[in-house]
Design an enzyme around this catalytic site. Sequence first.
Site, PDB file in Angstrom:
ATOM      1  N   ASP A  74     -13.702  -3.644  -1.867  1.00 43.52           N
ATOM      2  CA  ASP A  74     -13.592  -3.416  -0.427  1.00 43.52           C
ATOM      3  C   ASP A  74     -14.960  -3.686   0.187  1.00 43.52           C
ATOM      4  O   ASP A  74     -15.927  -2.964  -0.088  1.00 43.52           O
ATOM      5  CB  ASP A  74     -13.144  -1.982  -0.135  1.00 43.52           C
ATOM      6  CG  ASP A  74     -11.741  -1.700  -0.639  1.00 43.52           C
ATOM      7  OD1 ASP A  74     -10.938  -2.655  -0.694  1.00 43.52           O
ATOM      8  OD2 ASP A  74     -11.439  -0.547  -0.977  1.00 43.52           O
TER       9      ASP A  74
ATOM     10  N   ASP B   7       0.856  -1.174   0.000  1.00 45.41           N
ATOM     11  CA  ASP B   7       0.000   0.000   0.000  1.00 45.41           C
ATOM     12  C   ASP B   7       0.897   1.232   0.000  1.00 45.41           C
ATOM     13  O   ASP B   7       1.720   1.399   0.910  1.00 45.41           O
ATOM     14  CB  ASP B   7      -0.895   0.033   1.243  1.00 45.41           C
ATOM     15  CG  ASP B   7      -1.971  -1.041   1.203  1.00 45.41           C
ATOM     16  OD1 ASP B   7      -2.298  -1.508   0.096  1.00 45.41           O
ATOM     17  OD2 ASP B   7      -2.476  -1.413   2.272  1.00 45.41           O
TER      18      ASP B   7
END
Length: 267
Positions: A130, A11
Site C-alpha cells: 500500500d 475486499d
Amino acid sequence: MLAKRIIPCLDVRDGRVVKGVRFQDIRDAGDPVEKAVFYDREGADELVFLDITASAENRQAIVEVVQRTAEEIFIPFTVGGGIDSVEFMRELLSNGAEKVSLNTSALRSPELISAGAMQFGSQCMVVAIDACRLYKPKANEVKNSSTCWEVYSHGGRYPTGRDVLEWAVEAEKMGAGEILLTSMDADGTHSGYDNELLAAVVDTVSIPVIASGGAGNLGHLVDALTTGKAHAVLVASILHYGKYRIADIKKYLAQQGIPVRPVISYP
C-alpha cells in the site's frame, strides 16, 4: 507477449464484500462467494480476496469463505489479510487458495516471505504494498524513489517510513513471486491508476506487478497496462456496481492491441 490478466478484487469485512475511497467511506457490495462465482462465469482470469481489517483487528482471514469459494469456482484466487504464519498459509492453500498475499506481516517479519516460498514456492507468495505519495518530483529533478512513495501498513492505517521501491526489491529477494501494488492516493477515486508509481516498481523488480487503485473507465486499464507497464489490473468498483462486465473490458483491451485471454462463455 503474455496475456494481461483481469482480476476482480473482493475486499471482505465481516463476511461481506465492501468498497471505499482511499481506504475510507466503506460501503457494502455483496456476498463474497456469490461475487466470486459471478466473476468466474464472466471470464475473470483470477480473483483476489482481501480481509481488509484482519491485521488491524489482529485476526485471520475467514477460512470458511475460502472453502466455500473453492467449491464453487475454477479460476485461481489469492487470499490476504492477517496471514502471519506458515501454518496459516498452509491452511488457506490446502482449503483451495492458489496464492497468499502478505502485507503487514511481511513488513514486520520479512523472513515470513522466505519461509512461505521455501514451503510452497514463490509462485504462491504475493506481497501487497500500500503506497502513498509523499511528493511529486519537479520536471527537471532526478527522481529519488526514497522521497516519492511511502509504504503503509495495517490496511493503509500507519506509515512505516519505508520506501516503496526499496521494499519491493527486498520482497522479491525474500522470495515474493508477485507484487500487488495499491496506490492509496488513487484508491476508489475512479481517476485512474498511479502509472508513475506502477512503472517505477515494474522497472525496479523482475517479478509481475498487479496494478490496484483508481480504475474508473476502460481507458484507465489501458494506461495501467501500457504506460504503467503492469502485468495485470485489479478492478473492483467498476465491476461490483455494474458499470462494466469482464467481457466489456477484454473486448476493449483487445481492440487496443493488448493481449488478453478470451472469454469462453458470456451469458
